[in-house]
Design a protein around this motif. Structure first.
Motif, PDB file in Angstrom:
ATOM      1  N   THR B   7      29.966  15.173 -12.616  1.00 15.36           N
ATOM      2  CA  THR B   7      28.724  15.220 -13.385  1.00 15.36           C
ATOM      3  C   THR B   7      28.735  14.133 -14.457  1.00 15.36           C
ATOM      4  N   PRO B   8      27.565  13.575 -14.768  1.00 17.32           N
ATOM      5  CA  PRO B   8      26.299  13.742 -14.054  1.00 17.32           C
ATOM      6  C   PRO B   8      26.301  12.906 -12.770  1.00 17.32           C
ATOM      7  N   SER B   9      25.275  13.054 -11.965  1.00 16.78           N
ATOM      8  CA  SER B   9      25.184  12.229 -10.774  1.00 16.78           C
ATOM      9  C   SER B   9      24.728  10.812 -11.134  1.00 16.78           C
ATOM     10  N   HIS B  10      23.928  10.703 -12.187  1.00 18.77           N
ATOM     11  CA  HIS B  10      23.450   9.406 -12.648  1.00 18.77           C
ATOM     12  C   HIS B  10      23.400   9.425 -14.174  1.00 18.77           C
ATOM     13  N   GLN B  11      23.981   8.387 -14.768  1.00 19.30           N
ATOM     14  CA  GLN B  11      23.997   8.277 -16.226  1.00 19.30           C
ATOM     15  C   GLN B  11      23.471   6.894 -16.593  1.00 19.30           C
ATOM     16  N   VAL B  12      22.513   6.904 -17.505  1.00 23.00           N
ATOM     17  CA  VAL B  12      21.995   5.630 -18.023  1.00 23.00           C
ATOM     18  C   VAL B  12      22.398   5.545 -19.489  1.00 23.00           C
ATOM     19  N   GLN B  14      23.062   2.685 -23.031  1.00 24.04           N
ATOM     20  CA  GLN B  14      22.824   1.349 -23.572  1.00 24.04           C
ATOM     21  C   GLN B  14      24.149   0.652 -23.824  1.00 24.04           C
ATOM     22  N   MET B  15      24.125  -0.658 -23.695  1.00 20.62           N
ATOM     23  CA  MET B  15      25.301  -1.473 -23.936  1.00 20.62           C
ATOM     24  C   MET B  15      25.887  -1.152 -25.303  1.00 20.62           C
ATOM     25  N   GLY B  16      27.207  -0.998 -25.354  1.00 25.59           N
ATOM     26  CA  GLY B  16      27.870  -0.699 -26.608  1.00 25.59           C
ATOM     27  C   GLY B  16      28.079   0.782 -26.868  1.00 25.59           C
ATOM     28  N   GLN B  17      27.413   1.630 -26.108  1.00 27.77           N
ATOM     29  CA  GLN B  17      27.556   3.071 -26.283  1.00 27.77           C
ATOM     30  C   GLN B  17      28.792   3.579 -25.549  1.00 27.77           C
ATOM     31  N   GLU B  18      29.290   4.705 -26.028  1.00 28.49           N
ATOM     32  CA  GLU B  18      30.393   5.382 -25.357  1.00 28.49           C
ATOM     33  C   GLU B  18      29.828   6.308 -24.285  1.00 28.49           C
ATOM     34  N   VAL B  19      30.537   6.406 -23.185  1.00 25.60           N
ATOM     35  CA  VAL B  19      30.094   7.302 -22.125  1.00 25.60           C
ATOM     36  C   VAL B  19      31.307   8.068 -21.586  1.00 25.60           C
ATOM     37  N   ILE B  20      31.085   9.314 -21.244  1.00 29.75           N
ATOM     38  CA  ILE B  20      32.142  10.151 -20.649  1.00 29.75           C
ATOM     39  C   ILE B  20      31.654  10.645 -19.294  1.00 29.75           C
ATOM     40  N   LEU B  21      32.425  10.351 -18.294  1.00 32.72           N
ATOM     41  CA  LEU B  21      32.143  10.821 -16.940  1.00 32.72           C
ATOM     42  C   LEU B  21      33.086  11.983 -16.645  1.00 32.72           C
ATOM     43  N   ARG B  22      32.523  13.023 -16.042  1.00 33.93           N
ATOM     44  CA  ARG B  22      33.300  14.250 -15.847  1.00 33.93           C
ATOM     45  C   ARG B  22      33.529  14.562 -14.384  1.00 33.93           C
ATOM     46  N   CYS B  23      34.667  15.152 -14.136  1.00 36.47           N
ATOM     47  CA  CYS B  23      35.072  15.484 -12.779  1.00 36.47           C
ATOM     48  C   CYS B  23      35.777  16.836 -12.811  1.00 36.47           C
ATOM     49  N   VAL B  24      35.538  17.639 -11.789  1.00 37.05           N
ATOM     50  CA  VAL B  24      36.325  18.847 -11.593  1.00 37.05           C
ATOM     51  C   VAL B  24      37.070  18.677 -10.282  1.00 37.05           C
ATOM     52  N   PRO B  25      38.371  18.403 -10.349  1.00 34.66           N
ATOM     53  CA  PRO B  25      39.164  18.225  -9.120  1.00 34.66           C
ATOM     54  C   PRO B  25      39.322  19.546  -8.374  1.00 34.66           C
ATOM     55  N   ILE B  26      39.823  19.454  -7.173  1.00 34.25           N
ATOM     56  CA  ILE B  26      40.148  20.650  -6.398  1.00 34.25           C
ATOM     57  C   ILE B  26      41.236  21.417  -7.136  1.00 34.25           C
ATOM     58  N   SER B  27      41.100  22.738  -7.189  1.00 39.47           N
ATOM     59  CA  SER B  27      41.832  23.544  -8.169  1.00 39.47           C
ATOM     60  C   SER B  27      43.353  23.477  -8.050  1.00 39.47           C
ATOM     61  N   ASN B  28      43.930  23.362  -6.889  1.00 40.18           N
ATOM     62  CA  ASN B  28      45.385  23.340  -6.794  1.00 40.18           C
ATOM     63  C   ASN B  28      45.949  21.922  -6.700  1.00 40.18           C
ATOM     64  N   HIS B  29      45.105  20.923  -6.927  1.00 38.95           N
ATOM     65  CA  HIS B  29      45.579  19.546  -6.881  1.00 38.95           C
ATOM     66  C   HIS B  29      46.166  19.148  -8.233  1.00 38.95           C
ATOM     67  N   LEU B  30      47.111  18.214  -8.163  1.00 36.87           N
ATOM     68  CA  LEU B  30      47.831  17.849  -9.376  1.00 36.87           C
ATOM     69  C   LEU B  30      47.702  16.367  -9.731  1.00 36.87           C
TER      70      LEU B  30
END
Lengths: 115, 116
Positions: B7-12, B14-30
């Motif tokens: 999440t998100p599927s699409h993030q817009v 502005q230049m210079g801004q901080e952005v955080i991309l999120r992921c939920v991995p498969i639960s038993n993966h390391l």
């Protein structure tokens, strides 16, 4: 450093025909995996087939098969009985057989399928 | 069947801004990974992460990037000050070191980042 080369930017095939996508790679490792990934317009990465370097037998998954030539460092993908849904970008990829190591991708081949 | 989500599927942004991309991995993966794909180009490895540490990173993964496992389920990629050339699709992947068929990496659907 390992590299993966796909020399065919674009390929086309007619429905029901067979097409072969080429891939060569370079590595000094002996234990590794090779992969073909399909990326449709949705851009999801879908694993098509994998080959372990230690296995001499070529991998097969339904209509998809590979020709793995270890000495030549060649790994081609054959798609038989092509279907419209096979149209996508196809990436060849290499990875050492070790947990946590990077997949190294080629530049991809765009496959179009016509009816 | 378990899957990696992003999440998100699409993030817009502005230049210079901080952005955080999120992921939920498969639960038993390391092992967890980030890759990026600039439009029309190949998929490039950024970083792999295991046991709360970076295990491998590429030249692309410079000081502008960081990764974190803030809790037991999420895995994030932060870009501190985005540049136009950061516009790309970012893929998260995860793998299980106990996988008997060679630590296969399972990919999420990607987050398309557009920097304006």
């Amino acid at each position: 450093a390992q590299t993966v080369t796909q020399s065919q930017p674009e390929m086309s095939v007619q429905e029901a025909e067979t097409v072969t996508l080429s891939c060569t790679y370079d590595t000094s490792e002996s234990d590794y995996y090779l992969f073909w990934y399909k990326q449709p317009p949705s851009r999801q990465m879908i694993l098509v087939i994998r080959q372990e370097a230690y296995k001499q037998q070529n991998a097969t998954e339904n209509r998809f098969s590979v020709n793995f030539q270890k000495a030549a460092k060649s790994f081609s993908l054959k798609i038989s009985d092509s279907q419209l849904g096979d149209a996508a970008m196809y990436f060849c990829a290499y990875r050492r057989n070790q947990a946590g190591t990077a997949l190294i991708f080629g530049k991809g081949t765009t496959l179009s399928v016509s009816s | 069947e378990p899957e990696v989500t992003q999440t998100p599927s699409h993030q817009v942004t502005q230049m210079g801004q901080e952005v955080i991309l999120r992921c939920v991995p498969i639960s038993n993966h390391l092992y967890f990974y980030w890759y990026r794909q600039i439009l029309g180009q190949k998929v490039e490895f950024l970083v792999s992460f295991y046991n709360n540490e970076i295990s491998e990173k590429s030249e692309i993964f410079d000081d502008q990037f960081s990764v974190e496992r803030p809790d037991g389920s999420n895995f994030t990629l932060k870009i501190r000050s985005t540049k136009l050339e950061d516009s790309a699709m970012y893929f998260c992947a995860s793998s299980d070191p106990r996988d008997p068929i060679g630590y296969e990496q399972y990919f999420g659907p990607g987050t398309r980042l557009t920097v304006t």
